[in-house]
Design a protein around this motif. Structure first.
Motif, mmCIF file in Angstrom:
data_model
loop_
_atom_site.group_PDB
_atom_site.id
_atom_site.type_symbol
_atom_site.label_atom_id
_atom_site.label_comp_id
_atom_site.label_asym_id
_atom_site.label_seq_id
_atom_site.Cartn_x
_atom_site.Cartn_y
_atom_site.Cartn_z
ATOM 1 N N ARG A 287 0.824 -1.204 0.000
ATOM 2 C CA ARG A 287 0.000 0.000 0.000
ATOM 3 C C ARG A 287 0.860 1.257 0.000
ATOM 4 N N ALA A 288 1.968 1.243 0.751
ATOM 5 C CA ALA A 288 2.846 2.415 0.780
ATOM 6 C C ALA A 288 3.409 2.694 -0.603
ATOM 7 N N ALA A 289 3.800 1.623 -1.317
ATOM 8 C CA ALA A 289 4.346 1.812 -2.663
ATOM 9 C C ALA A 289 3.304 2.386 -3.605
ATOM 10 N N SER A 290 2.074 1.885 -3.533
ATOM 11 C CA SER A 290 1.040 2.347 -4.458
ATOM 12 C C SER A 290 0.534 3.743 -4.113
ATOM 13 N N GLU A 291 0.432 4.048 -2.811
ATOM 14 C CA GLU A 291 -0.100 5.357 -2.420
ATOM 15 C C GLU A 291 0.905 6.476 -2.703
ATOM 16 N N ALA A 292 2.190 6.207 -2.482
ATOM 17 C CA ALA A 292 3.202 7.250 -2.656
ATOM 18 C C ALA A 292 3.725 7.318 -4.083
ATOM 19 N N LEU A 293 3.329 6.371 -4.940
ATOM 20 C CA LEU A 293 3.883 6.304 -6.289
ATOM 21 C C LEU A 293 3.626 7.555 -7.123
ATOM 22 N N PRO A 294 2.402 8.094 -7.163
ATOM 23 C CA PRO A 294 2.192 9.290 -7.993
ATOM 24 C C PRO A 294 3.073 10.466 -7.565
ATOM 25 N N MET A 295 3.189 10.680 -6.255
ATOM 26 C CA MET A 295 4.029 11.764 -5.768
ATOM 27 C C MET A 295 5.494 11.522 -6.134
ATOM 28 N N ARG A 296 5.933 10.275 -5.974
ATOM 29 C CA ARG A 296 7.319 9.945 -6.296
ATOM 30 C C ARG A 296 7.606 10.166 -7.775
ATOM 31 N N ASP A 297 6.694 9.721 -8.630
ATOM 32 C CA ASP A 297 6.904 9.859 -10.067
ATOM 33 C C ASP A 297 6.961 11.323 -10.486
ATOM 34 N N ALA A 298 6.087 12.146 -9.905
ATOM 35 C CA ALA A 298 6.062 13.562 -10.272
ATOM 36 C C ALA A 298 7.373 14.249 -9.916
ATOM 37 N N PHE A 299 7.867 14.016 -8.713
ATOM 38 C CA PHE A 299 9.112 14.663 -8.307
ATOM 39 C C PHE A 299 10.326 14.022 -8.976
ATOM 40 N N ALA A 300 10.230 12.737 -9.332
ATOM 41 C CA ALA A 300 11.315 12.118 -10.087
ATOM 42 C C ALA A 300 11.437 12.761 -11.466
ATOM 43 N N VAL A 301 10.298 13.082 -12.071
ATOM 44 C CA VAL A 301 10.326 13.792 -13.354
ATOM 45 C C VAL A 301 11.019 15.142 -13.192
ATOM 46 N N LEU A 302 10.694 15.868 -12.121
ATOM 47 C CA LEU A 302 11.346 17.154 -11.876
ATOM 48 C C LEU A 302 12.840 16.985 -11.654
ATOM 49 N N PHE A 303 13.247 15.860 -11.077
ATOM 50 C CA PHE A 303 14.669 15.601 -10.901
ATOM 51 C C PHE A 303 15.383 15.558 -12.246
ATOM 52 N N PHE A 304 14.834 14.812 -13.201
ATOM 53 C CA PHE A 304 15.470 14.726 -14.516
ATOM 54 C C PHE A 304 15.388 16.063 -15.253
ATOM 55 N N VAL A 305 14.297 16.785 -15.062
ATOM 56 C CA VAL A 305 14.179 18.109 -15.676
ATOM 57 C C VAL A 305 15.255 19.045 -15.132
ATOM 58 N N SER A 306 15.472 19.014 -13.817
ATOM 59 C CA SER A 306 16.489 19.882 -13.215
ATOM 60 C C SER A 306 17.884 19.522 -13.706
ATOM 61 N N VAL A 307 18.116 18.235 -13.965
ATOM 62 C CA VAL A 307 19.414 17.814 -14.524
ATOM 63 C C VAL A 307 19.592 18.398 -15.922
ATOM 64 N N GLY A 308 18.548 18.297 -16.744
ATOM 65 C CA GLY A 308 18.635 18.833 -18.099
ATOM 66 C C GLY A 308 18.828 20.332 -18.142
ATOM 67 N N MET A 309 18.307 21.038 -17.126
ATOM 68 C CA MET A 309 18.436 22.496 -17.095
ATOM 69 C C MET A 309 19.890 22.941 -16.955
ATOM 70 N N LEU A 310 20.736 22.075 -16.430
ATOM 71 C CA LEU A 310 22.147 22.438 -16.247
ATOM 72 C C LEU A 310 22.991 22.125 -17.472
ATOM 73 N N PHE A 311 22.388 21.528 -18.493
ATOM 74 C CA PHE A 311 23.160 21.164 -19.683
ATOM 75 C C PHE A 311 23.311 22.356 -20.618
ATOM 76 N N ASP A 312 24.533 22.585 -21.026
ATOM 77 C CA ASP A 312 24.848 23.661 -21.965
ATOM 78 C C ASP A 312 25.132 23.046 -23.331
#
Length: 633
Positions: A287-312
């Motif tokens: 249940r913890a995995a399924s309930e927290a999954l949407p929040m985790r996925d959303a912020f994981a996407v922001l993690f990769f976006v923030s990485v791309g923002m530093l690319f020149d």
């Protein structure tokens, strides 16, 4: 008049201050909206062309970053939100980490992961020498390119149906060792690279202090938290509030991560990993995995976006040699090292090729290591750009390279000497079989998943067991789940409307899926997910009203039983018997009512073993008591 003047003055001051004020207040919203919108668009495009969505997220970060024209998101805010993504990613790793899975492939996963990491780190030091970097910078660079992406590896294995094969078990075990090694490196990096003028004695003392702090943190979280966290989750679960449970999971993950950094002076990633392990060992893991999954996925996407923002992108022109060297290590050095290790450990060439290619990419942990390195001033923006470029290329072509393993194996077979040299003494150990707990136990007469354990679910489970079918129950009542487990029946605590819960219950391998609980608000979603997990599964659903039958049928139910319909048939049969009607007349009237209520004769077939002894005919009862024993079409 006075009040009007006051209101006018307030409005004037508000309008005068609004441009700057609104700019500051909306910066977080603009960053969040632009980052997620760009990630959605680019992720969809890359998915449509057959690439990993991670590539799209990285490209989205480049698009909204400071080095490209157009919308410019706030890099600092994006990185702060990405920190939450890192914590939730590490929490998820700990949540799904099982020592049994690692022990099953320890003979190849442990030496393979350690050996490949050392080789990749050594190659990173060589690159550092040629580009004039320090040894510390080369070590961090090598460690960053030695770690593969968990998300990409699981996706590639799953898409090629190799996740539950010897190849999948070894690759996942290999990656678990890499993740553990990375967690250790993250903890030791501030100690090793935090002070440039430290002597060996100082470094040794610092490492000892760090190990003691880690030990105290592990002891506190695993022993104290191991008792307190499940107890607290049980209290919250009793409220039956999904919002409170999700909030509790997030507080546990973020709270232990922040506490690890503030109290024990270790990385938040380690704290989140340990928190995930504690929750994963409790009754609430699914249940913890399924309930927290949407929040985790959303912020994981922001993690990769923030990485791309530093690319020149200009680095592609100014540093082509560094990017080529990085890609050479990722696409050639790492897979060749992995292939050699697997072959030396006497595993078949096919497994060696598949594992080697699956690991020929870099992802989330690479950027986490690089980020810590930059904060310690041992990692430059030039190296970071090379890392991002290598990640984009390697993640993009990894699925394509994986499909070439069959071709490479066939080419090797054409050389008898080479084939005999490689496969002459190969063997595959217990990795041929999945760990006992990874999948539900296979039964001679099939498997069934039953949603709910009320009067109907209890009756159906008894009927299934009497006919050689072992059911798995999905139930939101924790007391019921624990009692079923004590009685020897497999039960999963969680919400059946989450795919992860259904997968843990074994829906993907089951033959029949029974929705025995009525009145569920999301019955259609539950059925749709069951079909998504297993398109061939037979779905029997229960509903309260006849009007629900069309929607449940469209969602994928093969047969729908309703309280209204079953009561009507039971009452008709009872009244006819009281009036002295014969069996033929009762059957005729019953069929006519079925046609009137359901539109066609109800299919009451249930999964029975071909050699099972037929059950004696019984008078039909309501759906709340049992399924009719005489199937009709």
């Amino acid at each position: 008049m006075h009040s009007l003047d006051t209101l006018s003055t307030f409005a004037t001051s508000l309008l005068a201050a609004s441009p700057a004020a609104h700019s500051d207040h909306l910066e977080l919203i603009i960053t969040l909206t632009s980052g997620l919108a760009a990630a959605l668009f680019m992720g969809y495009i890359t998915h449509r062309v057959g690439l990993s969505p991670i590539v799209g997220y990285l490209l989205a970060g480049i698009a909204v970053g400071p080095y490209t024209p157009g919308v410019e998101a706030n890099v600092e805010l994006a990185q702060q939100m990405a920190e939450i993504g890192v914590i939730l990613l590490m929490f998820g790793v700990g949540l799904h980490f099982h020592f049994k899975e690692l022990l099953a492939v320890r003979r190849v996963a442990v030496p393979g992961a350690v050996g490949q990491s050392l080789i990749a780190t050594g190659l990173g030091v060589v690159v550092a020498y040629f580009f004039g970097w320090t040894v510390s910078s080369g070590l961090v660079f090598g460690m960053a390119i030695s770690v593969a992406s968990t998300v990409v590896l699981l996706r590639v294995l799953s898409d090629n149906n190799d996740l539950h094969t010897p190849t999948g078990h070894i690759a996942v075990g290999w990656l678990v060792v890499e993740d553990l090694f990375t967690v250790l490196v993250l903890v030791l990096m501030p100690v090793l690279f935090g002070s440039a003028n430290s002597s060996l004695a100082d470094i040794g003392l610092a490492i000892l202090i760090a190990v003691i702090k880690i030990g105290l943190l592990v002891a506190f979280v695993m022993f104290v938290g191991g008792k307190a966290i499940p107890w607290f989750l049980a209290r919250i679960a009793q409220t039956r509030s999904r919002e409170l449970f999700t909030l509790t999971v997030l507080v546990v993950a973020l709270g232990i991560a922040v506490g690890a950094a503030k109290v024990f002076d270790v990385s938040m990633a380690l704290g989140a990993f340990l928190a995930g392990m504690v929750v994963g060992r409790s009754d609430f893991s699914s249940r913890a995995a399924s309930e927290a999954l949407p929040m985790r996925d959303a912020f994981a996407v922001l993690f990769f976006v923030s990485v791309g923002m530093l690319f020149d992108p200009n680095q592609l022109i100014t540093s082509p040699g560094l990017i080529a060297a990085t890609l050479g290590i990722v696409l050639l050095g790492k897979p060749l090292a992995a292939l050699a290790i697997v072959i030396l450990l006497r595993y078949p060439l096919r497994i060696g090729l598949s594992v080697a290619v699956a690991l020929a990419q870099i992802g989330e942990f690479s950027f986490i290591l690089a980020g810590v390195g930059m904060s310690l001033n041992v990692f430059t923006s030039q190296q970071y750009n090379a890392l991002i470029a290598a990640a984009i290329v390697s993640i993009s072509i990894n699925p394509i390279l994986y499909r070439l393993t069959d071709y490479l194996e066939e080419r090797a077979k054409k050389s008898p000497r080479l084939w005999k040299l490689i496969n002459g003494n190969s063997h595959v150990e217990s990795t041929q079989q999945a760990p006992d707990d990874e999948h539900p136990e296979k039964h001679d007469h099939g498997q069934a998943v039953v949603i709910g354990y009320g009067p109907v679910g209890r009756t159906l489970c008894r009927l299934l067991q009497e006919n050689g079918i072992e059911p798995t129950v999905i139930e939101m009542n924790l007391t019921t789940v624990r009692q079923l487990r004590e009685d020897g029946m497999r039960a999963v605590y969680g919400d059946s409307a989450h795919k992860e819960t259904q997968l843990e219950a074994g829906t993907s391998q089951a033959d029949v899926f029974i929705l025995s609980a009525s009145g569920l608000r999301n019955s259609q979603e539950v059925i749709r997910l069951a079909r998504e997990c297993n398109p061939k599964i037979r779905v029997f659903a229960r509903a309260s009203y006849l009007r629900e039958i069309p929607s449940l049928t469209r969602a994928g139910a093969d047969v729908v039983f309703t309280g209204e319909g079953e009561v009507a048939m039971s009452m008709t049969e009872f009244i006819l018997r009281q009036m002295g009607a014969g069996p033929e007349q009762i059957d005729r009237e019953r069929d006519r009512i079925r046609n009137e209520l359901f539109g066609s004769a109800a299919v009451l077939e249930i999964l029975l073993p071909p050699t099972a002894k037929p059950m004696p005919e019984q008078p039909e009862t309501s759906a709340d008591e049992a399924l009719p024993a005489d199937p009709t079409t």
